[in-house]
Design a protein around this motif. Structure first.
Motif, PDB file in Angstrom:
ATOM      1  N   ASP A   1       0.877  -1.169   0.000  1.00 15.46           N
ATOM      2  CA  ASP A   1       0.000   0.000   0.000  1.00 15.46           C
ATOM      3  C   ASP A   1       0.915   1.221   0.000  1.00 15.46           C
ATOM      4  O   ASP A   1       1.673   1.442   0.957  1.00 15.46           O
ATOM      5  N   TYR A   2       0.851   2.023  -1.069  1.00  7.90           N
ATOM      6  CA  TYR A   2       1.801   3.120  -1.273  1.00  7.90           C
ATOM      7  C   TYR A   2       1.155   4.452  -0.939  1.00  7.90           C
ATOM      8  O   TYR A   2       0.137   4.822  -1.528  1.00  7.90           O
ATOM      9  N   ARG A   3       1.756   5.201   0.004  1.00  8.91           N
ATOM     10  CA  ARG A   3       1.164   6.455   0.461  1.00  8.91           C
ATOM     11  C   ARG A   3       2.133   7.637   0.445  1.00  8.91           C
ATOM     12  O   ARG A   3       1.769   8.725   0.909  1.00  8.91           O
ATOM     13  N   LEU A   4       3.342   7.482  -0.089  1.00  8.92           N
ATOM     14  CA  LEU A   4       4.269   8.604  -0.138  1.00  8.92           C
ATOM     15  C   LEU A   4       3.703   9.728  -1.002  1.00  8.92           C
ATOM     16  O   LEU A   4       3.074   9.466  -2.031  1.00  8.92           O
ATOM     17  N   MET A   5       3.929  10.958  -0.613  1.00 12.91           N
ATOM     18  CA  MET A   5       3.493  12.162  -1.331  1.00 12.91           C
ATOM     19  C   MET A   5       1.975  12.336  -1.317  1.00 12.91           C
ATOM     20  O   MET A   5       1.445  13.182  -2.035  1.00 12.91           O
ATOM     21  N   GLN A   6       1.264  11.567  -0.514  1.00 12.06           N
ATOM     22  CA  GLN A   6      -0.190  11.712  -0.445  1.00 12.06           C
ATOM     23  C   GLN A   6      -0.545  13.092   0.102  1.00 12.06           C
ATOM     24  O   GLN A   6      -0.041  13.522   1.135  1.00 12.06           O
ATOM     25  N   GLY A   7      -1.428  13.802  -0.618  1.00 11.49           N
ATOM     26  CA  GLY A   7      -1.830  15.130  -0.206  1.00 11.49           C
ATOM     27  C   GLY A   7      -0.809  16.206  -0.496  1.00 11.49           C
ATOM     28  O   GLY A   7      -1.052  17.385  -0.227  1.00 11.49           O
TER      29      GLY A   7
END
Length: 405
Positions: free
Chosen positions: A148-154
Protein backbone atom coordinates in the motif's frame (compact mmCIF):
# COMPACT_ATOMS: atom_id res chain seq x y z
CA UNK A 1 -9.91 58.85 -40.86
CA UNK A 2 -9.78 58.55 -37.10
CA UNK A 3 -10.87 55.19 -35.66
CA UNK A 4 -14.12 55.25 -33.76
CA UNK A 5 -14.36 54.82 -30.01
CA UNK A 6 -15.74 51.30 -30.59
CA UNK A 7 -12.73 50.37 -32.76
CA UNK A 8 -10.26 51.78 -30.25
CA UNK A 9 -11.98 49.91 -27.43
CA UNK A 10 -11.97 46.65 -29.42
CA UNK A 11 -8.27 47.08 -30.20
CA UNK A 12 -7.47 47.73 -26.55
CA UNK A 13 -9.40 44.67 -25.50
CA UNK A 14 -7.49 42.55 -28.01
CA UNK A 15 -4.17 43.69 -26.65
CA UNK A 16 -5.36 43.17 -23.10
CA UNK A 17 -6.36 39.63 -24.03
CA UNK A 18 -2.91 38.99 -25.49
CA UNK A 19 -1.24 40.42 -22.40
CA UNK A 20 -3.45 38.21 -20.25
CA UNK A 21 -2.46 35.18 -22.29
CA UNK A 22 1.23 36.03 -21.84
CA UNK A 23 0.78 36.49 -18.10
CA UNK A 24 -1.05 33.19 -17.83
CA UNK A 25 1.69 31.44 -19.78
CA UNK A 26 4.42 32.81 -17.55
CA UNK A 27 2.44 31.99 -14.41
CA UNK A 28 1.88 28.42 -15.55
CA UNK A 29 5.44 27.84 -16.69
CA UNK A 30 7.14 27.20 -13.32
CA UNK A 31 4.79 24.27 -12.62
CA UNK A 32 5.31 22.78 -16.05
CA UNK A 33 9.00 21.89 -16.08
CA UNK A 34 8.38 18.77 -18.17
CA UNK A 35 6.02 15.95 -18.87
CA UNK A 36 7.44 14.03 -15.90
CA UNK A 37 5.58 15.63 -13.04
CA UNK A 38 6.56 13.40 -10.12
CA UNK A 39 7.67 9.79 -10.42
CA UNK A 40 9.24 7.28 -8.04
CA UNK A 41 10.58 3.87 -9.00
CA UNK A 42 10.45 0.61 -7.06
CA UNK A 43 12.49 -2.37 -8.18
CA UNK A 44 11.46 -5.72 -6.67
CA UNK A 45 13.47 -8.93 -6.87
CA UNK A 46 13.57 -12.24 -5.07
CA UNK A 47 16.84 -12.33 -3.14
CA UNK A 48 16.99 -16.11 -3.68
CA UNK A 49 17.79 -15.47 -7.35
CA UNK A 50 21.15 -14.08 -6.24
CA UNK A 51 21.56 -16.06 -3.00
CA UNK A 52 19.73 -19.45 -2.69
CA UNK A 53 20.23 -19.31 1.08
CA UNK A 54 17.77 -16.38 1.27
CA UNK A 55 14.77 -18.17 -0.22
CA UNK A 56 12.24 -16.11 1.74
CA UNK A 57 13.79 -12.67 1.20
CA UNK A 58 12.56 -10.00 -1.20
CA UNK A 59 15.04 -7.29 -2.21
CA UNK A 60 13.69 -3.74 -2.67
CA UNK A 61 15.21 -0.68 -4.31
CA UNK A 62 13.27 2.61 -4.17
CA UNK A 63 14.36 5.70 -6.12
CA UNK A 64 12.85 9.05 -5.05
CA UNK A 65 13.40 12.48 -6.60
CA UNK A 66 15.27 14.75 -4.23
CA UNK A 67 12.84 17.54 -5.12
CA UNK A 68 9.95 15.35 -3.91
CA UNK A 69 11.75 14.41 -0.70
CA UNK A 70 12.50 18.05 -0.01
CA UNK A 71 8.88 19.02 -0.73
CA UNK A 72 7.65 16.42 1.75
CA UNK A 73 10.21 16.87 4.52
CA UNK A 74 11.63 20.36 3.95
CA UNK A 75 14.91 19.40 5.57
CA UNK A 76 17.36 18.53 2.76
CA UNK A 77 18.51 22.10 2.18
CA UNK A 78 19.41 22.74 5.80
CA UNK A 79 21.15 26.11 5.24
CA UNK A 80 18.54 27.41 2.78
CA UNK A 81 21.07 28.27 0.03
CA UNK A 82 19.06 26.31 -2.62
CA UNK A 83 22.06 23.99 -3.13
CA UNK A 84 21.99 20.39 -1.88
CA UNK A 85 25.34 19.17 -0.58
CA UNK A 86 26.46 15.63 0.17
CA UNK A 87 26.63 16.49 3.87
CA UNK A 88 23.03 17.75 3.91
CA UNK A 89 21.80 14.58 2.19
CA UNK A 90 23.71 12.36 4.63
CA UNK A 91 22.32 14.29 7.59
CA UNK A 92 18.75 13.88 6.31
CA UNK A 93 19.02 10.16 5.47
CA UNK A 94 17.58 8.85 8.80
CA UNK A 95 14.50 11.07 8.40
CA UNK A 96 14.11 9.96 4.77
CA UNK A 97 14.30 6.30 5.83
CA UNK A 98 11.64 6.86 8.50
CA UNK A 99 9.39 8.68 6.01
CA UNK A 100 9.73 5.88 3.48
CA UNK A 101 8.94 3.31 6.16
CA UNK A 102 5.70 5.10 6.98
CA UNK A 103 4.69 5.59 3.33
CA UNK A 104 5.25 2.03 2.09
CA UNK A 105 3.07 -0.42 4.01
CA UNK A 106 3.80 -4.10 3.43
CA UNK A 107 1.58 -7.06 4.21
CA UNK A 108 2.88 -10.63 4.10
CA UNK A 109 -0.05 -12.98 4.56
CA UNK A 110 -1.80 -11.62 7.65
CA UNK A 111 1.33 -9.98 9.06
CA UNK A 112 2.34 -6.33 8.61
CA UNK A 113 6.04 -5.88 7.88
CA UNK A 114 8.24 -2.87 8.57
CA UNK A 115 11.56 -3.30 6.76
CA UNK A 116 14.56 -1.16 7.67
CA UNK A 117 15.40 1.18 4.80
CA UNK A 118 18.98 2.31 4.23
CA UNK A 119 20.64 4.78 1.90
CA UNK A 120 22.26 3.12 -1.12
CA UNK A 121 23.22 5.75 -3.71
CA UNK A 122 22.38 8.95 -5.56
CA UNK A 123 21.14 8.66 -9.16
CA UNK A 124 20.90 11.12 -12.03
CA UNK A 125 17.73 10.79 -14.11
CA UNK A 126 16.27 12.95 -16.86
CA UNK A 127 14.37 15.17 -14.43
CA UNK A 128 17.03 15.56 -11.76
CA UNK A 129 18.80 13.75 -8.95
CA UNK A 130 17.26 10.85 -7.08
CA UNK A 131 18.07 9.17 -3.79
CA UNK A 132 18.02 5.36 -3.87
CA UNK A 133 16.99 3.52 -0.72
CA UNK A 134 17.22 -0.25 -0.22
CA UNK A 135 15.55 -2.77 2.08
CA UNK A 136 14.83 -6.48 2.38
CA UNK A 137 11.58 -8.24 3.30
CA UNK A 138 11.33 -11.70 4.84
CA UNK A 139 8.17 -13.16 3.32
CA UNK A 140 7.87 -16.85 2.47
CA UNK A 141 7.10 -17.69 -1.17
CA UNK A 142 3.92 -19.46 -0.07
CA UNK A 143 2.47 -16.23 1.37
CA UNK A 144 0.76 -13.35 -0.42
CA UNK A 145 2.68 -10.08 -0.52
CA UNK A 146 0.90 -6.73 -0.92
CA UNK A 147 2.00 -3.09 -0.96
CA UNK A 148 0.00 0.00 0.00
CA UNK A 149 1.80 3.12 -1.27
CA UNK A 150 1.16 6.45 0.46
CA UNK A 151 4.27 8.60 -0.14
CA UNK A 152 3.49 12.16 -1.33
CA UNK A 153 -0.19 11.71 -0.44
CA UNK A 154 -1.83 15.13 -0.21
CA UNK A 155 1.40 16.80 -1.38
CA UNK A 156 1.48 16.14 -5.13
CA UNK A 157 -1.59 14.66 -6.86
CA UNK A 158 0.50 13.90 -9.97
CA UNK A 159 2.85 11.58 -8.08
CA UNK A 160 3.17 7.99 -9.30
CA UNK A 161 5.15 4.93 -8.24
CA UNK A 162 6.30 2.69 -11.11
CA UNK A 163 6.89 -0.87 -9.94
CA UNK A 164 9.03 -3.32 -11.93
CA UNK A 165 11.17 -6.40 -11.46
CA UNK A 166 10.64 -10.11 -10.96
CA UNK A 167 9.33 -12.18 -8.09
CA UNK A 168 9.20 -15.97 -8.08
CA UNK A 169 10.30 -16.00 -11.70
CA UNK A 170 7.31 -13.84 -12.73
CA UNK A 171 7.75 -10.31 -14.15
CA UNK A 172 6.09 -7.42 -12.35
CA UNK A 173 4.70 -4.17 -13.74
CA UNK A 174 2.43 -1.72 -11.93
CA UNK A 175 1.72 1.99 -11.52
CA UNK A 176 0.44 3.20 -8.15
CA UNK A 177 -0.91 6.60 -7.09
CA UNK A 178 -1.10 7.55 -3.39
CA UNK A 179 -4.26 9.58 -3.96
CA UNK A 180 -5.88 6.96 -6.19
CA UNK A 181 -5.02 3.33 -6.80
CA UNK A 182 -2.50 2.89 -4.01
CA UNK A 183 -2.60 -0.87 -3.32
CA UNK A 184 -1.21 -3.74 -5.35
CA UNK A 185 -0.66 -7.47 -4.92
CA UNK A 186 2.98 -8.25 -5.66
CA UNK A 187 2.47 -11.95 -5.04
CA UNK A 188 -0.97 -13.56 -4.99
CA UNK A 189 -1.60 -17.04 -3.63
CA UNK A 190 -4.71 -19.14 -3.17
CA UNK A 191 -7.19 -17.43 -0.89
CA UNK A 192 -5.79 -13.94 -1.45
CA UNK A 193 -8.44 -11.30 -0.86
CA UNK A 194 -6.79 -8.56 -2.90
CA UNK A 195 -9.13 -7.16 -5.54
CA UNK A 196 -8.24 -8.36 -9.05
CA UNK A 197 -8.01 -4.83 -10.42
CA UNK A 198 -5.34 -4.02 -7.85
CA UNK A 199 -3.14 -6.98 -8.69
CA UNK A 200 0.27 -6.31 -10.17
CA UNK A 201 0.26 -7.14 -13.86
CA UNK A 202 1.93 -10.45 -14.74
CA UNK A 203 0.33 -11.20 -18.12
CA UNK A 204 0.55 -9.30 -21.39
CA UNK A 205 -3.10 -8.18 -21.62
CA UNK A 206 -3.13 -7.20 -17.94
CA UNK A 207 0.00 -5.09 -18.47
CA UNK A 208 -1.56 -3.42 -21.51
CA UNK A 209 -4.67 -2.48 -19.56
CA UNK A 210 -2.56 -1.33 -16.62
CA UNK A 211 -0.50 1.10 -18.70
CA UNK A 212 -3.38 2.61 -20.68
CA UNK A 213 -4.34 4.73 -17.66
CA UNK A 214 -0.71 5.71 -17.16
CA UNK A 215 -0.53 6.89 -20.78
CA UNK A 216 -3.63 9.05 -20.31
CA UNK A 217 -2.18 10.51 -17.12
CA UNK A 218 1.15 11.14 -18.83
CA UNK A 219 -0.27 13.18 -21.73
CA UNK A 220 -2.70 15.15 -19.57
CA UNK A 221 0.16 16.09 -17.21
CA UNK A 222 2.56 16.67 -20.13
CA UNK A 223 2.07 20.42 -20.42
CA UNK A 224 4.80 20.79 -23.04
CA UNK A 225 3.22 18.17 -25.31
CA UNK A 226 -0.19 19.78 -24.88
CA UNK A 227 1.28 23.20 -25.69
CA UNK A 228 2.76 21.83 -28.92
CA UNK A 229 -0.54 20.19 -29.85
CA UNK A 230 -2.29 23.51 -29.23
CA UNK A 231 0.22 25.30 -31.47
CA UNK A 232 -0.67 22.86 -34.26
CA UNK A 233 -4.42 23.19 -33.73
CA UNK A 234 -4.76 26.96 -33.24
CA UNK A 235 -4.76 27.92 -36.93
CA UNK A 236 -7.21 25.18 -37.98
CA UNK A 237 -10.76 26.55 -38.15
CA UNK A 238 -13.56 24.02 -38.46
CA UNK A 239 -16.25 26.42 -39.66
CA UNK A 240 -16.92 27.76 -43.15
CA UNK A 241 -17.43 31.48 -43.60
CA UNK A 242 -19.70 33.03 -46.19
CA UNK A 243 -19.90 29.77 -48.15
CA UNK A 244 -16.16 29.56 -48.72
CA UNK A 245 -14.04 26.79 -47.27
CA UNK A 246 -11.56 27.99 -44.70
CA UNK A 247 -8.82 26.14 -46.57
CA UNK A 248 -8.84 29.02 -49.05
CA UNK A 249 -9.06 31.77 -46.44
CA UNK A 250 -5.35 32.30 -45.91
CA UNK A 251 -3.16 30.72 -43.21
CA UNK A 252 -6.10 30.16 -40.86
CA UNK A 253 -8.40 27.37 -42.00
CA UNK A 254 -8.26 23.82 -43.27
CA UNK A 255 -11.37 22.31 -41.73
CA UNK A 256 -11.86 18.79 -40.45
CA UNK A 257 -9.55 17.24 -43.04
CA UNK A 258 -6.63 19.43 -41.94
CA UNK A 259 -7.38 18.58 -38.31
CA UNK A 260 -7.34 14.83 -38.96
CA UNK A 261 -4.18 14.94 -41.06
CA UNK A 262 -2.30 17.09 -38.53
CA UNK A 263 -3.25 15.00 -35.50
CA UNK A 264 -2.57 11.72 -37.35
CA UNK A 265 0.87 12.94 -38.45
CA UNK A 266 1.80 13.88 -34.90
CA UNK A 267 0.51 10.51 -33.68
CA UNK A 268 2.53 8.54 -36.23
CA UNK A 269 5.67 10.51 -35.43
CA UNK A 270 5.62 10.09 -31.66
CA UNK A 271 4.43 6.47 -31.87
CA UNK A 272 7.46 5.49 -33.97
CA UNK A 273 10.09 6.93 -31.64
CA UNK A 274 8.20 5.88 -28.51
CA UNK A 275 8.44 2.26 -29.64
CA UNK A 276 12.05 2.52 -30.85
CA UNK A 277 13.27 4.15 -27.65
CA UNK A 278 11.08 2.01 -25.40
CA UNK A 279 12.53 -1.18 -26.90
CA UNK A 280 16.05 0.16 -26.49
CA UNK A 281 16.74 0.34 -30.23
CA UNK A 282 17.33 4.09 -29.98
CA UNK A 283 19.05 5.71 -27.01
CA UNK A 284 18.96 9.46 -26.57
CA UNK A 285 19.77 11.95 -23.86
CA UNK A 286 17.08 14.01 -22.22
CA UNK A 287 19.62 16.87 -22.17
CA UNK A 288 18.78 17.62 -25.79
CA UNK A 289 15.32 16.04 -26.12
CA UNK A 290 13.73 18.28 -23.49
CA UNK A 291 15.01 21.58 -24.97
CA UNK A 292 14.10 20.32 -28.47
CA UNK A 293 10.51 19.74 -27.35
CA UNK A 294 10.35 23.28 -25.98
CA UNK A 295 11.83 24.69 -29.21
CA UNK A 296 9.27 22.77 -31.31
CA UNK A 297 6.49 24.66 -29.54
CA UNK A 298 8.05 28.02 -30.40
CA UNK A 299 8.66 27.14 -34.06
CA UNK A 300 5.09 25.93 -34.56
CA UNK A 301 3.67 29.03 -32.85
CA UNK A 302 5.90 31.36 -34.91
CA UNK A 303 4.67 29.71 -38.10
CA UNK A 304 1.13 30.62 -37.04
CA UNK A 305 2.22 34.26 -36.87
CA UNK A 306 4.47 34.22 -39.94
CA UNK A 307 3.34 31.43 -42.30
CA UNK A 308 5.89 30.04 -44.76
CA UNK A 309 4.47 29.41 -48.21
CA UNK A 310 4.72 25.78 -49.27
CA UNK A 311 5.52 24.43 -45.79
CA UNK A 312 3.20 21.52 -45.03
CA UNK A 313 1.87 21.47 -41.50
CA UNK A 314 1.40 17.69 -41.57
CA UNK A 315 5.10 17.10 -42.31
CA UNK A 316 6.01 19.54 -39.56
CA UNK A 317 3.76 17.65 -37.13
CA UNK A 318 5.32 14.34 -38.21
CA UNK A 319 8.91 15.55 -37.76
CA UNK A 320 8.31 17.17 -34.39
CA UNK A 321 6.23 14.15 -33.37
CA UNK A 322 9.40 12.06 -33.67
CA UNK A 323 11.05 14.30 -31.08
CA UNK A 324 8.06 14.24 -28.73
CA UNK A 325 7.98 10.43 -28.89
CA UNK A 326 11.49 10.38 -27.42
CA UNK A 327 10.15 12.48 -24.55
CA UNK A 328 7.20 10.14 -24.03
CA UNK A 329 9.53 7.13 -23.89
CA UNK A 330 11.45 8.48 -20.90
CA UNK A 331 8.85 7.35 -18.36
CA UNK A 332 8.84 3.75 -19.64
CA UNK A 333 12.60 3.51 -20.09
CA UNK A 334 13.29 4.71 -16.57
CA UNK A 335 10.55 2.48 -15.14
CA UNK A 336 12.65 -0.54 -16.13
CA UNK A 337 9.72 -2.73 -17.23
CA UNK A 338 11.02 -6.26 -17.84
CA UNK A 339 11.48 -7.44 -21.42
CA UNK A 340 8.70 -10.01 -21.11
CA UNK A 341 6.11 -7.29 -20.50
CA UNK A 342 7.74 -4.34 -22.28
CA UNK A 343 5.90 -4.69 -25.61
CA UNK A 344 2.55 -4.86 -23.82
CA UNK A 345 3.47 -1.89 -21.63
CA UNK A 346 4.49 0.10 -24.72
CA UNK A 347 1.22 -0.72 -26.49
CA UNK A 348 -0.91 0.20 -23.48
CA UNK A 349 1.05 3.37 -22.79
CA UNK A 350 0.76 4.51 -26.41
CA UNK A 351 -2.99 3.77 -26.49
CA UNK A 352 -3.38 5.81 -23.32
CA UNK A 353 -1.42 8.71 -24.81
CA UNK A 354 -3.66 8.62 -27.90
CA UNK A 355 -6.82 8.49 -25.79
CA UNK A 356 -5.67 11.49 -23.78
CA UNK A 357 -4.71 13.33 -26.95
CA UNK A 358 -8.13 12.72 -28.48
CA UNK A 359 -9.76 14.08 -25.34
CA UNK A 360 -7.73 17.28 -25.69
CA UNK A 361 -8.56 17.57 -29.40
CA UNK A 362 -12.28 17.11 -28.63
CA UNK A 363 -12.17 19.90 -26.05
CA UNK A 364 -10.36 22.19 -28.47
CA UNK A 365 -12.91 21.46 -31.22
CA UNK A 366 -15.77 22.39 -28.90
CA UNK A 367 -14.08 25.64 -27.83
CA UNK A 368 -13.10 26.46 -31.42
CA UNK A 369 -16.62 26.02 -32.71
CA UNK A 370 -17.91 28.35 -30.02
CA UNK A 371 -15.33 31.07 -30.66
CA UNK A 372 -14.74 30.81 -34.42
CA UNK A 373 -17.64 33.16 -35.30
CA UNK A 374 -16.23 35.87 -33.03
CA UNK A 375 -14.73 38.74 -35.03
CA UNK A 376 -11.66 38.78 -32.79
CA UNK A 377 -10.96 35.05 -33.11
CA UNK A 378 -7.95 35.35 -35.41
CA UNK A 379 -6.41 38.25 -33.55
CA UNK A 380 -7.01 37.25 -29.96
CA UNK A 381 -7.23 33.45 -30.06
CA UNK A 382 -4.89 32.49 -32.89
CA UNK A 383 -2.37 35.33 -32.81
CA UNK A 384 -2.60 36.00 -29.07
CA UNK A 385 -2.40 32.30 -28.24
CA UNK A 386 0.58 31.85 -30.57
CA UNK A 387 2.43 34.78 -28.97
CA UNK A 388 1.81 33.27 -25.53
CA UNK A 389 3.16 29.91 -26.74
CA UNK A 390 6.30 31.57 -28.13
CA UNK A 391 6.97 33.15 -24.74
CA UNK A 392 6.31 29.86 -22.98
CA UNK A 393 8.63 28.07 -25.41
CA UNK A 394 11.44 30.53 -24.70
CA UNK A 395 10.96 30.12 -20.96
CA UNK A 396 11.07 26.32 -21.13
CA UNK A 397 14.02 26.29 -23.51
CA UNK A 398 16.17 28.48 -21.26
CA UNK A 399 15.08 26.51 -18.20
CA UNK A 400 15.91 23.15 -19.74
CA UNK A 401 19.21 24.19 -21.28
CA UNK A 402 20.28 25.58 -17.91
CA UNK A 403 19.17 22.35 -16.21
CA UNK A 404 21.05 20.12 -18.67
CA UNK A 405 24.22 22.08 -18.04
Amino acid sequence: MQPSLFQRTASALRWLAMAGALAAACAAAPSAWAHKASDAYLRVAGAAEADPARADAVALQLSLALKDVDAALDLLDADGDRQLTWGEIQQATPAVAAWVGQGLRWQCGDAVLAPAWRFEALEQRTDGRYIRMAAALDCAAAQALALDYRLMQGIDPTHRLLVSGQLGGQPLAAVLAPDGRSRTDLRAVGGSTTAPEAATARSGPATLAHFVSEGVHHILEGYDHLAFLLALLLPITLLRRQGAAQATAGPWGGGVKALLITVTSFTVGHSVTLVLAGLGWVTVSGNWVEPAIAISIGISALLNLFPVKGLRSDLLALCFGLVHGLGFSGALVEAGVSSGLLVWALAGFNLGVEAGQLMVVAVWCAVSLLLARWAGYRTVVVKGGSVALVVLSLYWTVQRVAFSG
